[in-house]
Design a protein around this motif. Sequence first.
Motif, short mmCIF file in Angstrom:
data_model
loop_
_atom_site.label_atom_id
_atom_site.label_comp_id
_atom_site.label_asym_id
_atom_site.label_seq_id
_atom_site.Cartn_x
_atom_site.Cartn_y
_atom_site.Cartn_z
N LEU A 140 -47.38 1.13 -48.21
CA LEU A 140 -47.10 0.52 -46.91
C LEU A 140 -48.06 1.09 -45.89
N ASN A 141 -48.27 0.36 -44.81
CA ASN A 141 -49.13 0.83 -43.72
C ASN A 141 -48.58 2.14 -43.17
N SER A 142 -49.45 3.07 -42.86
CA SER A 142 -49.01 4.37 -42.35
C SER A 142 -48.54 4.30 -40.90
N LYS A 144 -46.28 2.94 -37.86
CA LYS A 144 -44.88 2.54 -37.83
C LYS A 144 -44.67 1.05 -37.58
N LYS A 147 -45.89 -0.98 -40.53
CA LYS A 147 -44.99 -0.76 -41.66
C LYS A 147 -43.72 -1.59 -41.50
N GLU A 150 -44.44 -5.19 -42.27
CA GLU A 150 -44.58 -5.44 -43.71
C GLU A 150 -43.21 -5.50 -44.39
N GLU A 165 -45.84 5.90 -52.22
CA GLU A 165 -45.69 6.55 -50.91
C GLU A 165 -46.11 8.01 -51.00
N THR A 173 -40.32 6.46 -44.01
CA THR A 173 -40.28 5.19 -44.72
C THR A 173 -38.85 4.83 -45.13
#
Length: 282
Positions: A140-142, A144, A147, A150, A165, A173
């Motif tokens: 996932l995108n780092s 916030k 993320k 997504e 992760e 997350t």
Amino acid sequence: MTVELRGGLYIVATPIGNMKDLSIRAIEILENVFFIACEDTRVTGKLLFRYNVKTPMKAYHEHSTERVKNEILEAISENKAVAIVSDAGTPAISDPGYKLIKLCIEKNYYISAIPGANAAITGLVLSGIPTNRFVFFGFLNSKKIQKSNELAGLVDIPLTLIFYESPKRLVDTLQTMIKLLGNRPAAITRELTKRHEQVRRGSLKELFHYYQKVPAPKGELVLIVGGMEKKINVVDDNLDQIIIKRLKDKSLRDTSIEISDETGITKKIVYARALKLSKPKN
């Protein structure tokens, strides 16, 4: 053993932890290619040393220059066999190797895959979460907000979700997942195939509370999350009629499996509804 290989790109899976997981065919390919394109020559070098493979290596990763990429393509164009490996697992899965594979396809070069270890699939089969239908998302995108966006796009998917992760982002997350996905069944795996392999199963909330209290685990993690469970409306006459019709010549079990496969509704929920409908009314 010396084997004459057809010129082209050989996608070779390597161990994700236990060096004994390298296949006999993978060793044969690595021994006989012209050179091996790898993420980190130090990491791959240890593996080659273990199996006494003397083939030259060439670093190829997401930061490689056009010159390196062109050298690989030029070798293949000259009918040489080139292997591509990642530091661990199957190349092109959350890995820049797919870019090279795509270029070879565009140029109509020969490509062959030598299958082997993969962390996502290994984690999935150990999780205890349904394996018949799943989506691999990777990292996932780092950030916030990205993320959250997504994960928001995955809310309504009735399929098991698989993520990679990093330990430092795990707690954040899990917290974001609880907020957006709800308290679903999940599992977190680490050190797969190694001596201290660990699989922790529970709900997202249980995992969040656990990892919030302990030091961040070491190594990359595989996070498996159950898909959305569609809820049956008890007054949905159309669905009830489908269940009643199937029950005429099928068992509760077979009815539940068929309807679950067709609708994405979990077998547990369908079975409970079918059981209720199968009981005689007082």
